[in-house]
Design a protein around this motif. Structure first.
Motif: not given
Length: 126
Positions: A97-104
């Motif tokens: 979705h074009g978001l930073d995967p580190e936000l997980a």
């Protein structure tokens, strides 16, 4: 006409099945994948729809315990791997979705930072 920020029912079903939502819904996707209850929603979306499929094993001729045990042989490892891959799934969805995967794991990192700051204050390193 303004872009919607939450998906309608067909978009939500598509999202559950793995489709990507439009960029206008990125905030909703972020809350869905990282907000409170994200893990619970993920597990329910994977495990609950498969219960009727597993119930088909009860139609196998023979004692009921045989159908239940065959279903359990499939369903228990599914539960295990679904839980084990939660983090990987969330990172992949964020990336798609074009978001930073580190936000997980942003919540866990914030909690660790608070603990580290408290530790450094207690032991005179701050």
């Amino acid at each position: 006409m303004s872009a919607r920020s939450t998906p309608n029912l067909p978009e939500r079903v598509g999202y559950i099945c793995g489709r990507t939502l439009p960029p206008s819904m990125r905030d909703w996707v972020l809350r869905d994948l990282t907000g409170p209850g994200a893990t619970r929603r993920y597990l329910l979306r994977i495990l609950v729809p498969l219960l009727p499929v597993m119930a088909l094993f009860l139609l196998v001729p023979g004692p009921a315990w045989m159908g239940l045990s065959m279903a359990a042989l499939l369903y228990l490892p599914l539960i295990y791997f679904t839980i084990a891959l939660t983090y990987v799934f969330r990172r992949n969805r964020l990336l798609r979705h074009g978001l930073d995967p580190e936000l997980a794991d942003a919540g866990a990192r914030a909690k660790e930072q608070v603990q580290r700051t408290a530790y450094e204050q207690r032991h005179g390193r701050a």
